[in-house]
Design an enzyme around this catalytic site. Structure first.
Site, PDB file in Angstrom:
ATOM      1  N   HIS A  16     100.599  82.504  55.428  1.00 52.52           N
ATOM      2  CA  HIS A  16      99.765  81.078  55.815  1.00 52.52           C
ATOM      3  C   HIS A  16      99.206  81.271  57.021  1.00 52.52           C
ATOM      4  O   HIS A  16      98.154  80.562  57.169  1.00 52.52           O
ATOM      5  CB  HIS A  16     100.643  80.015  55.693  1.00 52.52           C
ATOM      6  CG  HIS A  16     101.739  79.810  56.652  1.00 52.52           C
ATOM      7  ND1 HIS A  16     103.029  80.161  56.854  1.00 52.52           N
ATOM      8  CD2 HIS A  16     101.455  79.244  57.882  1.00 52.52           C
ATOM      9  CE1 HIS A  16     103.774  79.826  58.106  1.00 52.52           C
ATOM     10  NE2 HIS A  16     102.827  79.405  58.693  1.00 52.52           N
ATOM     11  N   ASP A  33     105.629  84.271  51.606  1.00 52.13           N
ATOM     12  CA  ASP A  33     104.991  83.890  52.614  1.00 52.13           C
ATOM     13  C   ASP A  33     105.153  84.937  53.983  1.00 52.13           C
ATOM     14  O   ASP A  33     105.180  84.622  54.975  1.00 52.13           O
ATOM     15  CB  ASP A  33     105.584  82.608  53.145  1.00 52.13           C
ATOM     16  CG  ASP A  33     104.735  81.792  54.361  1.00 52.13           C
ATOM     17  OD1 ASP A  33     103.399  82.036  54.544  1.00 52.13           O
ATOM     18  OD2 ASP A  33     105.260  81.065  55.350  1.00 52.13           O
ATOM     19  N   LEU A  74     115.060  89.093  37.300  1.00 49.86           N
ATOM     20  CA  LEU A  74     116.368  89.445  36.663  1.00 49.86           C
ATOM     21  C   LEU A  74     116.372  89.161  35.220  1.00 49.86           C
ATOM     22  O   LEU A  74     117.133  89.631  34.435  1.00 49.86           O
ATOM     23  CB  LEU A  74     117.257  88.402  37.317  1.00 49.86           C
ATOM     24  CG  LEU A  74     118.712  88.610  36.845  1.00 49.86           C
ATOM     25  CD1 LEU A  74     119.437  89.929  36.986  1.00 49.86           C
ATOM     26  CD2 LEU A  74     119.829  87.558  37.691  1.00 49.86           C
ATOM     27  N   GLY A  75     115.455  88.089  34.721  1.00 53.52           N
ATOM     28  CA  GLY A  75     115.548  87.776  33.714  1.00 53.52           C
ATOM     29  C   GLY A  75     116.792  87.111  33.012  1.00 53.52           C
ATOM     30  O   GLY A  75     116.996  86.790  31.903  1.00 53.52           O
ATOM     31  N   GLY A  86     101.991  77.466  65.762  1.00 48.57           N
ATOM     32  CA  GLY A  86     101.443  78.610  66.495  1.00 48.57           C
ATOM     33  C   GLY A  86     102.415  79.643  66.570  1.00 48.57           C
ATOM     34  O   GLY A  86     102.150  80.700  66.989  1.00 48.57           O
ATOM     35  N   ASN A  87     103.656  79.138  66.685  1.00 51.22           N
ATOM     36  CA  ASN A  87     104.804  79.940  66.628  1.00 51.22           C
ATOM     37  C   ASN A  87     105.068  80.869  65.166  1.00 51.22           C
ATOM     38  O   ASN A  87     105.732  81.940  65.088  1.00 51.22           O
ATOM     39  CB  ASN A  87     106.345  79.409  66.795  1.00 51.22           C
ATOM     40  CG  ASN A  87     106.551  79.294  68.135  1.00 51.22           C
ATOM     41  OD1 ASN A  87     106.484  78.148  68.681  1.00 51.22           O
ATOM     42  ND2 ASN A  87     106.956  80.150  68.723  1.00 51.22           N
ATOM     43  N   SER A  88     104.374  80.225  64.067  1.00 52.37           N
ATOM     44  CA  SER A  88     104.475  80.945  62.775  1.00 52.37           C
ATOM     45  C   SER A  88     104.045  82.586  62.825  1.00 52.37           C
ATOM     46  O   SER A  88     102.914  82.780  63.313  1.00 52.37           O
ATOM     47  CB  SER A  88     103.609  80.199  61.769  1.00 52.37           C
ATOM     48  OG  SER A  88     104.043  78.934  61.426  1.00 52.37           O
TER      49      SER A  88
END
Length: 478
Positions: free
Chosen positions: A118, A148, A278-279, A221-223
């Site tokens: 993001h 992400d 995995l199904g 901002g730490n992302s």
């Protein structure tokens, strides 16, 4: 008996008791010493024992780790939205440049950086600023919305400082941790805290919800920044906070190093991240389910359904199995099981510990991608029929996962509708799943084509479609 004699007897009894007590104390001290030695062998963690130890500094860890944490600046082009009333007087405004910031972690000395998806999503320009203020243009090697996570590369003539990836499963609740990033663009900032919880699955940030929770202050901002342990190793990539105000409330979440390692490896070796499938439709074992199955407590993930031919089917998993652990790591719920399977590379195998008929057994499950294609062949329908003007595709687990359908759904779905066509007139929409046509169940596109062939003179067309979970049945008149 004289008082003196009584005193002597009492003293003798006291001495005997004291000697016996001393022997017990010695025995307890020896036992405590053995336990302490055993604990020391099992773990290096200990509570500070003195005021001097409480005053120790994190500076050596920061000194080594901080140079490997970078700032990531992005620029996006967006179209301005303006009220039509003002457009009449001011005219339509052109596109606008928007800037954003985040953080990243150098994981390879050649310039490989991991951050959040993001942070870089939709960016037209990417700039990375190192700890020593040097700036570089960055390219995206891999960006994955479902995890992400994104992997960037910058070109540099000299090796860069890196953060080592911690060993999987090394973090424990209560461990001291440091969060390093660039909150609010004020510059690189270090905050401290502890691991508040592991395996948090109630955080709706990624498809594989499985987070380290920390009370180290994390802000916008730490992302993409680093969550490091006391060895200075990366244990997670900071991704989200729980906040109503937008600031830190002491509840932050980081993507664990297991998934970070998988995404980085995929970016450097495969060039893309192929997610295992995995199904099996899984369900978290609740208290009611545990009671009905005779379990002592709620644990694991119940296998509710299996897709024919998928990895779970090949391995021999059965409906009713309870997955207790994957690769020797306990599974507490359905998201945890999905995460543990997803961190394996396609082509490898994963060991499932399952409970079946009251007995635990280990089953080797192949790690495979979802069957089908994310971009299946499109078939345009023509002729004199209610479906003329639609583009159809066949559902498959791979396509369903890509567009957000139920992975187990099968059949034929409308992808596009040509404006002004018969299908447009009758109200068909993209996403409609064709269930029946002329009273016949539709399983594949060939079923549709065989039914409409030679039916140009037909007036009444019974049709059944599924739209957003609702079954719609109509007889269309041409």
């Amino acid at each position: 008996m004289t008082r003196f004699a009584l005193t002597l007897l009492t003293s003798a009894a006291f001495l005997a008791t004291a000697c016996h007590a001393q022997d017990e104390v010695v025995a307890l001290e020896e036992e405590a010493a053995v336990q302490a030695e055993t604990l020391a062998d099992e773990s290096f963690r200990e509570v500070p024992a003195s005021q001097a130890e409480m005053q120790l500094s994190f500076a050596p860890i920061v000194r080594d780790a901080a140079p490997a944490v970078v700032n990531v600046f992005t620029t996006r082009t967006v179209q301005r939205q303006m009220d039509p009333f003002f457009e009449r007087f001011l005219g339509r405004r052109g596109p606008q440049q928007q800037s954003a910031l985040g953080s990243g972690v150098i994981v390879d000395s050649t310039g490989v950086i991991v951050t959040n998806n993001h942070v870089v999503e939709g960016a037209d320009e990417l700039r990375v600023v190192l700890h020593d203020r040097r700036e570089f243009d960055a390219e995206v090697l891999l960006a994955d919305e479902r995890t992400d996570l994104a992997v960037l590369r910058i070109e540099t003539d000299e090796p860069l400082p890196t953060l080592m990836l911690a060993q999987p499963g090394n973090a424990e609740v209560g461990d001291l941790v440091l969060a390093i990033g660039n909150p609010f663009g004020v510059g690189q900032t270090v905050t401290s805290g502890i691991v508040s919880a592991l395996a948090r699955t109630e955080v709706g940030v990624t498809d594989f919800a499985f987070f380290i929770q920390t009370d180290a202050a994390i802000n916008p901002g730490n992302s993409g920044g680093a969550l490091v342990n006391m060895d200075g190793d990366l244990i997670g990539v900071n991704s989200a906070i729980y906040s109503r105000s937008g600031g830190s409330n002491g509840i932050g979440f980081a993507i664990p190093v297991e998934m970070v390692r998988r995404v980085v490896d995929a970016a450097l070796t495969e060039g893309e991240l192929v997610q295992p499938w995995l199904g099996a439709r899984l369900q978290t074992v609740t208290g009611d389910i545990a009671n009905s199955l005779g379990l002592d407590r709620p644990r694991g993930a119940l296998v509710a359904d299996i897709y024919p031919g998928a990895a779970a089917d090949e391995a021999g998993l059965q409906q009713g199995d309870i997955i207790l652990a994957i690769d020797d790591v306990d599974v507490n719920d359905e998201p945890g099981a999905r995460f543990r399977y997803a961190i394996n590379a396609v082509g490898s195998e994963s060991d499932f510990t399952v409970l079946r008929d009251g007995r635990e057994r280990t089953i080797s499950v192949p790690v495979e991608e979802a069957p089908g294609s994310t971009e299946p062949l499109r078939q345009a329908i023509e002729g004199r029929n209610p479906l003329a003007g639609v583009e159809l595709v066949e559902l498959s687990p791979a396509f369903n996962e890509a567009v957000g359908f139920d992975p187990f759904a099968r059949g034929v779905v409308v992808l596009n509708v040509q404006r002004g066509s018969a299908a447009d007139y009758f109200g068909f929409r993209p996403g409609d799943r064709v269930i029946e046509l002329l009273g016949t169940r539709i399983e594949e596109i060939d079923d549709v084509e065989s039914l409409i062939e030679g039916q140009d003179d037909l007036k009444s067309w019974p049709v059944a479609i599924e739209r957003r979970g609702r079954l719609l049945e109509r007889t269309l008149q041409l």
